[in-house]
Design an enzyme around this catalytic site. Structure first.
Site, PDB file in Angstrom:
ATOM      1  N   ASP A   1       0.841  -1.200   0.000  1.00 36.01           N
ATOM      2  CA  ASP A   1       0.000   0.000   0.000  1.00 36.01           C
ATOM      3  C   ASP A   1       0.876   1.249   0.000  1.00 36.01           C
ATOM      4  OD1 ASP A   1      -2.217   1.634   0.090  1.00 36.01           O
ATOM      5  OD2 ASP A   1      -2.949   0.925   2.025  1.00 36.01           O
TER       6      ASP A   1
ATOM      7  N   ALA B   1       1.328   5.587   0.927  1.00 30.79           N
ATOM      8  CA  ALA B   1       1.234   6.401   2.145  1.00 30.79           C
ATOM      9  C   ALA B   1       1.232   7.870   1.744  1.00 30.79           C
ATOM     10  CB  ALA B   1       2.409   6.116   3.069  1.00 30.79           C
TER      11      ALA B   1
ATOM     12  N   LYS C   1      -1.806   7.741   6.547  1.00 34.94           N
ATOM     13  CA  LYS C   1      -2.529   7.220   5.398  1.00 34.94           C
ATOM     14  C   LYS C   1      -3.973   7.732   5.455  1.00 34.94           C
ATOM     15  CE  LYS C   1      -2.158   2.996   4.286  1.00 34.94           C
ATOM     16  NZ  LYS C   1      -2.262   3.531   2.915  1.00 34.94           N
ATOM     17  N   GLY C   2      -4.675   7.554   4.349  1.00 35.83           N
ATOM     18  CA  GLY C   2      -6.089   7.936   4.339  1.00 35.83           C
ATOM     19  C   GLY C   2      -6.406   9.120   3.458  1.00 35.83           C
ATOM     20  N   GLY C   3      -5.389   9.574   2.690  1.00 36.85           N
ATOM     21  CA  GLY C   3      -5.673  10.647   1.739  1.00 36.85           C
ATOM     22  C   GLY C   3      -6.787  10.258   0.776  1.00 36.85           C
TER      23      GLY C   3
ATOM     24  N   GLU D   1      -7.817  -0.208   5.190  1.00 35.65           N
ATOM     25  CA  GLU D   1      -6.369  -0.420   5.048  1.00 35.65           C
ATOM     26  C   GLU D   1      -5.781  -0.922   6.364  1.00 35.65           C
ATOM     27  OE1 GLU D   1      -5.533   2.977   1.629  1.00 35.65           O
ATOM     28  OE2 GLU D   1      -5.286   3.517   3.721  1.00 35.65           O
TER      29      GLU D   1
HETATM   30  C1  5RP Z   1      -5.605   5.908   0.674  1.00 35.24           C
HETATM   31  C2  5RP Z   1      -4.206   5.954   1.135  1.00 35.24           C
HETATM   32  C3  5RP Z   1      -3.136   6.061   0.104  1.00 35.24           C
HETATM   33  O1  5RP Z   1      -2.243   5.014   0.284  1.00 35.24           O
HETATM   34  C4  5RP Z   1      -2.433   7.369   0.249  1.00 35.24           C
HETATM   35  O2  5RP Z   1      -3.391   8.412   0.186  1.00 35.24           O
HETATM   36  C5  5RP Z   1      -1.377   7.576  -0.844  1.00 35.24           C
HETATM   37  O3  5RP Z   1      -2.018   7.739  -2.077  1.00 35.24           O
HETATM   38  P1  5RP Z   1      -1.215   7.969  -3.406  1.00 35.24           P
HETATM   39  O4  5RP Z   1      -0.485   6.708  -3.715  1.00 35.24           O
HETATM   40  O5  5RP Z   1      -2.282   8.299  -4.430  1.00 35.24           O
HETATM   41  O6  5RP Z   1      -0.273   9.142  -3.195  1.00 35.24           O
HETATM   42  O7  5RP Z   1      -3.907   5.898   2.300  1.00 35.24           O
HETATM   43  O8  5RP Z   1      -6.515   5.925   1.743  1.00 35.24           O
END
Ligand code: 5RP
Length: 222
Positions: A85, A87, A98-100, A107
């Protein structure tokens, strides 16, 4: 290299890591976001090697199924050797925000089951102290105002993510103004607030391995 090229490079490195470390026939945990999407695309050519995947969001489930990768219900799965995953921020101790993308709760659940958590990120995500990226907190809708007041008491500036409902039917408060010196303590403290489902600090269960995309290549930490 562009940010997307860096994400693609770490996604490919993660697919190689999975091929080397997850036994054939196993189930892979798959995260959410643009970097995780590149990972799904890199995993697709190897899909016959695995039994399937557990998805951390509906968006990820759809993308996996679009590649013909079977998606299993976590309740039917005992073992996830590797979870991959992205971050929003990660520090040298492999603690993360996380959680954007709003998928933090699922997750965190998949991460809790996984043997090894592999974080994939471009170099801009590595920070000394987390908190510049507003910390996402998933809340039960009726507790929104109460939780916001409690977060303000902790020194944060919570802002409701407008027009957004999580896959679990809840809301997200994005909390700015935090300089997170003790991520594990803050993660635990915020999760004690009644009405919080979980927050986007992953410090009680940090990543085990970080694959970081830099212009000099993919750096592995852990
Ligand atoms: C989603 C997340 C993503 O892992 C986090 O936001 C990173 O996203 P990206 O790979 O688009 O930069 O936690 O809830």
């Amino acid at each position: 290299m562009t940010q997307d090229e860096l994400k693609q490079a770490v996604a490919q490195a993660a697919a190689d890591y999975v091929a080397a470390n997850a036994p054939a026939g196993s189930i892979i945990g798959v995260g959410t976001g643009s970097t995780a999407n590149f990972f799904i695309d890199a995993l697709a050519p190897l899909k016959d090697r695995y039994k399937g995947a557990v998805a951390s969001s509906e968006a990820t489930r759809k993308r996996l199924e679009g590649h013909g990768i079977p998606v299993l219900d976590l309740n039917d799965v005992d073992d996830i050797p590797v979870y991959v995953d992205g971050a929003d921020e990660v520090d040298a101790g492999l603690n993360m925000i996380k959680g954007g993308g709003g998928a933090l709760t699922r997750e965190k659940i998949v991460a809790a089951v996984a043997g090894t958590f592999v974080c994939i990120a471009d170099g801009s995500k590595l920070v000394d102290v987390m908190g510049r990226f507003p910390l996402p907190v998933e809340v039960i809708p009726m507790a929104r105002a109460h939780v916001a007041r409690e977060l303000a008491r902790l020194g944060g500036k919570p802002v409701l993510r407008t027009g957004f409902v999580t896959d679990n039917g809840n809301l997200i408060l994005d909390v700015g103004g935090l300089s997170i010196s003790d991520p594990k303590a803050l993660e635990t403290q915020i999760n004690q607030i009644v009405g919080v489902v979980t927050n986007g600090l992953f410090a009680v269960r940090p990543a085990d391995v970080l694959l970081l995309g830099t212009s000099e290549g993919v750096r592995r930490i852990g």
